[in-house]
Design a protein around this motif. Sequence first.
Motif, PDB file in Angstrom:
ATOM      1  N   SER A  70       0.823  -1.214   0.000  1.00  0.00           N
ATOM      2  CA  SER A  70       0.000   0.000   0.000  1.00  0.00           C
ATOM      3  C   SER A  70       0.861   1.268   0.000  1.00  0.00           C
ATOM      4  CB  SER A  70      -0.922   0.009   1.225  1.00  0.00           C
ATOM      5  OG  SER A  70      -0.144  -0.072   2.401  1.00  0.00           O
ATOM      6  N   ALA A  71       2.159   1.111   0.157  1.00  0.00           N
ATOM      7  CA  ALA A  71       3.030   2.298   0.234  1.00  0.00           C
ATOM      8  C   ALA A  71       3.334   2.840  -1.165  1.00  0.00           C
ATOM      9  CB  ALA A  71       4.329   1.938   0.941  1.00  0.00           C
ATOM     10  N   THR A  72       3.144   4.148  -1.327  1.00  0.00           N
ATOM     11  CA  THR A  72       3.508   4.779  -2.606  1.00  0.00           C
ATOM     12  C   THR A  72       4.527   5.902  -2.368  1.00  0.00           C
ATOM     13  OG1 THR A  72       1.606   6.247  -2.451  1.00  0.00           O
ATOM     14  CG2 THR A  72       1.324   4.234  -3.747  1.00  0.00           C
ATOM     15  N   ALA A  73       5.168   5.861  -1.204  1.00  0.00           N
ATOM     16  CA  ALA A  73       6.239   6.817  -0.908  1.00  0.00           C
ATOM     17  C   ALA A  73       7.326   6.061  -0.139  1.00  0.00           C
ATOM     18  CB  ALA A  73       5.704   7.967  -0.068  1.00  0.00           C
ATOM     19  N   ASP A  74       8.448   6.713   0.026  1.00  0.00           N
ATOM     20  CA  ASP A  74       9.554   6.132   0.791  1.00  0.00           C
ATOM     21  C   ASP A  74       9.971   4.755   0.239  1.00  0.00           C
ATOM     22  OD1 ASP A  74      11.508   6.042   2.678  1.00  0.00           O
ATOM     23  OD2 ASP A  74      10.239   5.138   4.223  1.00  0.00           O
ATOM     24  N   TYR A  75      10.229   4.730  -1.053  1.00  0.00           N
ATOM     25  CA  TYR A  75      10.672   3.484  -1.692  1.00  0.00           C
ATOM     26  C   TYR A  75      12.120   3.618  -2.154  1.00  0.00           C
ATOM     27  CZ  TYR A  75       8.606   6.527  -5.246  1.00  0.00           C
ATOM     28  OH  TYR A  75       8.258   7.612  -5.990  1.00  0.00           O
ATOM     29  N   LYS A  76      12.698   2.474  -2.531  1.00  0.00           N
ATOM     30  CA  LYS A  76      14.116   2.472  -2.939  1.00  0.00           C
ATOM     31  C   LYS A  76      14.247   1.877  -4.336  1.00  0.00           C
ATOM     32  CE  LYS A  76      16.077   3.465   1.213  1.00  0.00           C
ATOM     33  NZ  LYS A  76      14.835   4.105   1.629  1.00  0.00           N
ATOM     34  N   VAL A  77      15.149   2.422  -5.105  1.00  0.00           N
ATOM     35  CA  VAL A  77      15.442   1.845  -6.428  1.00  0.00           C
ATOM     36  C   VAL A  77      16.074   0.477  -6.202  1.00  0.00           C
ATOM     37  CG1 VAL A  77      16.779   2.104  -8.544  1.00  0.00           C
ATOM     38  CG2 VAL A  77      15.781   4.118  -7.454  1.00  0.00           C
ATOM     39  N   ASP A  78      15.491  -0.537  -6.803  1.00  0.00           N
ATOM     40  CA  ASP A  78      15.879  -1.897  -6.443  1.00  0.00           C
ATOM     41  C   ASP A  78      15.859  -2.868  -7.626  1.00  0.00           C
ATOM     42  OD1 ASP A  78      16.575  -3.665  -4.392  1.00  0.00           O
ATOM     43  OD2 ASP A  78      14.555  -4.485  -4.355  1.00  0.00           O
ATOM     44  N   LEU A  79      15.158  -2.512  -8.694  1.00  0.00           N
ATOM     45  CA  LEU A  79      14.949  -3.462  -9.796  1.00  0.00           C
ATOM     46  C   LEU A  79      15.851  -3.147 -10.980  1.00  0.00           C
ATOM     47  CD1 LEU A  79      12.347  -4.093  -8.199  1.00  0.00           C
ATOM     48  CD2 LEU A  79      11.105  -4.012 -10.338  1.00  0.00           C
ATOM     49  N   THR A  80      16.354  -4.195 -11.600  1.00  0.00           N
ATOM     50  CA  THR A  80      17.085  -4.013 -12.862  1.00  0.00           C
ATOM     51  C   THR A  80      16.078  -4.048 -14.011  1.00  0.00           C
ATOM     52  OG1 THR A  80      17.361  -6.366 -13.139  1.00  0.00           O
ATOM     53  CG2 THR A  80      19.099  -5.201 -11.930  1.00  0.00           C
ATOM     54  N   CYS A 161      10.946   7.827 -23.675  1.00  0.00           N
ATOM     55  CA  CYS A 161      11.279   7.890 -22.247  1.00  0.00           C
ATOM     56  C   CYS A 161      10.048   7.450 -21.452  1.00  0.00           C
ATOM     57  CB  CYS A 161      11.634   9.312 -21.831  1.00  0.00           C
ATOM     58  SG  CYS A 161      12.993  10.016 -22.776  1.00  0.00           S
ATOM     59  N   VAL A 162      10.299   6.637 -20.431  1.00  0.00           N
ATOM     60  CA  VAL A 162       9.163   6.117 -19.655  1.00  0.00           C
ATOM     61  C   VAL A 162       9.527   6.011 -18.177  1.00  0.00           C
ATOM     62  CG1 VAL A 162       9.806   3.693 -20.103  1.00  0.00           C
ATOM     63  CG2 VAL A 162       7.446   4.242 -19.522  1.00  0.00           C
ATOM     64  N   GLY A 163       8.528   6.262 -17.339  1.00  0.00           N
ATOM     65  CA  GLY A 163       8.704   6.101 -15.894  1.00  0.00           C
ATOM     66  C   GLY A 163       7.401   5.603 -15.298  1.00  0.00           C
ATOM     67  N   SER A 164       7.286   5.702 -14.002  1.00  0.00           N
ATOM     68  CA  SER A 164       6.013   5.349 -13.356  1.00  0.00           C
ATOM     69  C   SER A 164       5.869   6.207 -12.109  1.00  0.00           C
ATOM     70  CB  SER A 164       5.981   3.868 -12.978  1.00  0.00           C
ATOM     71  OG  SER A 164       6.705   3.667 -11.785  1.00  0.00           O
ATOM     72  N   MET A 165       4.675   6.235 -11.572  1.00  0.00           N
ATOM     73  CA  MET A 165       4.431   7.013 -10.360  1.00  0.00           C
ATOM     74  C   MET A 165       4.296   6.133  -9.127  1.00  0.00           C
ATOM     75  SD  MET A 165       4.709  10.116 -11.170  1.00  0.00           S
ATOM     76  CE  MET A 165       4.025  11.012  -9.784  1.00  0.00           C
ATOM     77  N   ARG A 166       3.996   4.864  -9.339  1.00  0.00           N
ATOM     78  CA  ARG A 166       3.922   3.945  -8.199  1.00  0.00           C
ATOM     79  C   ARG A 166       5.094   2.977  -8.267  1.00  0.00           C
ATOM     80  NH1 ARG A 166      -2.433   2.759  -8.957  1.00  0.00           N
ATOM     81  NH2 ARG A 166      -3.194   4.634  -7.918  1.00  0.00           N
ATOM     82  N   PRO A 167       5.637   2.627  -7.097  1.00  0.00           N
ATOM     83  CA  PRO A 167       6.729   1.644  -7.106  1.00  0.00           C
ATOM     84  C   PRO A 167       6.218   0.277  -7.550  1.00  0.00           C
ATOM     85  CG  PRO A 167       6.013   2.142  -4.858  1.00  0.00           C
ATOM     86  CD  PRO A 167       5.293   3.094  -5.749  1.00  0.00           C
ATOM     87  N   SER A 168       7.130  -0.578  -7.956  1.00  0.00           N
ATOM     88  CA  SER A 168       6.741  -1.880  -8.514  1.00  0.00           C
ATOM     89  C   SER A 168       6.029  -2.746  -7.476  1.00  0.00           C
ATOM     90  CB  SER A 168       7.975  -2.606  -9.016  1.00  0.00           C
ATOM     91  OG  SER A 168       8.804  -2.932  -7.917  1.00  0.00           O
ATOM     92  N   SER A 169       6.279  -2.467  -6.185  1.00  0.00           N
ATOM     93  CA  SER A 169       5.693  -3.284  -5.114  1.00  0.00           C
ATOM     94  C   SER A 169       4.252  -2.909  -4.802  1.00  0.00           C
ATOM     95  CB  SER A 169       6.536  -3.095  -3.854  1.00  0.00           C
ATOM     96  OG  SER A 169       6.786  -1.714  -3.653  1.00  0.00           O
ATOM     97  N   SER A 170       3.752  -1.810  -5.387  1.00  0.00           N
ATOM     98  CA  SER A 170       2.439  -1.330  -4.939  1.00  0.00           C
ATOM     99  C   SER A 170       1.283  -2.030  -5.662  1.00  0.00           C
ATOM    100  CB  SER A 170       2.341   0.187  -5.133  1.00  0.00           C
ATOM    101  OG  SER A 170       1.760   0.488  -6.360  1.00  0.00           O
TER     102      SER A 170
END
Length: 381
Positions: A70-80, A161-170
């Motif tokens: 449920s967290a959409t803040a305080d995340y860390k870059v972790d995925l290749t 160019c592409v990004g996302s607003m939610r981390p992959s875990s959400s």
Amino acid sequence: MPNNAVEITTICSDLENSQFKLESTAPEEPIISKSATPVIHPLLSQRRSLPRIKILGTGGTIASKATSSSATADYKVDLTIQDMLEAIPDISRICELEYEQLCNVDSKNIDEKILMTIYNGISESLQKFDGIVITHGTDSLAETAFFIESTIDAGEVPIVCVGSMRPSSSVSADGPMNLYQAICIAADSKSRNRSVLVSLNDQISAGYYITKTNANSLDSFNVRQGYLGNFVNNEIHYYYPPVKPQGCHKFKLNIPKNTDSFNFPDVCIIYGHQGITSKLLDMVKDQYAGIVFATMGAGSLPDKVNEDCLEIDIPVVYSKRSMDGMIPRANLPKDANGDSRNCIASGYLNPEKSRILLQLCLACNYSIDETKHVFRGVYGG
Ligand SMILES: NC(=O)C[C@H](N)C(=O)O
């Protein structure tokens, strides 16, 4: 993988299945092979039925994980990139993929050195691929897109160019769909001759014009010049025939492979406000090669600050705090002879894009008049 490590991995079909693949339209599942240099099986290169796409990974929320779903803040870059691709299994039907991890950072940490690495990564891939995708954090994505459009002549090859607003875990992470769509855009022949594109939240935009206007929502990017197209049921619908930004000045940079030896001139941004004095201007004028002001309104700074800007030796670009509108040249401060000297109007450019454009002018040793000409040509500045 440690930050800044470079790994080159190729997704291609295997030998055993190549006969089948020659007869079928596309391989069912990607076979991932790792090698020091990109490997494309010879039969695949002869077949050439699928477009070849290069992904350059830089990090961002799209490559991040938080501690709960449920967290959409305080995340860390972790995925290749490889991790991210595992979330979109259908991709091997669309293209042959090769990818390279240029760095893996939050885009707040993208600096000039990384920009140069991105520049080199694109330059090396342009001749060999039908499309390029760059995964990137959204916070500074617009700056990178603007830099690429200003420095690279991509010819027909789309750079998405592409990004996302939610981390992959959400829950309902937007990254996999955004990445899938970015790859589809890069692989689609309708995207050719459209230069730098941004794909986010089903919308396709011109990288040159895009601005991040919402710090949190999925619909984070805004483009006053209009979206170029969108996705419905993962079909691309372009609203216009291929088009490139009007009046974009292409700088010719000579960036060595070892980017450490390339110095990009320092330009800072000063934010205008009621009661602003020349205090900051005095502090930075000897430390930087140029200054950008986010002025109030259409170029408004207190009279005394205007006078002081005219007196310093470095270029000062007048940009704006407002999201919309532009700085007309007529609003620049002028000396007794009506000359705006070192002061330059940004036109429609916001402060962060003005900063990059000024850095590029300085890097190419443009005179003040040439710099004014570039700003005028780009956006009526
Ligand atoms: N949505 C995002 O990607 C934000 C993140 N802080 C970044 O720019 O890397």
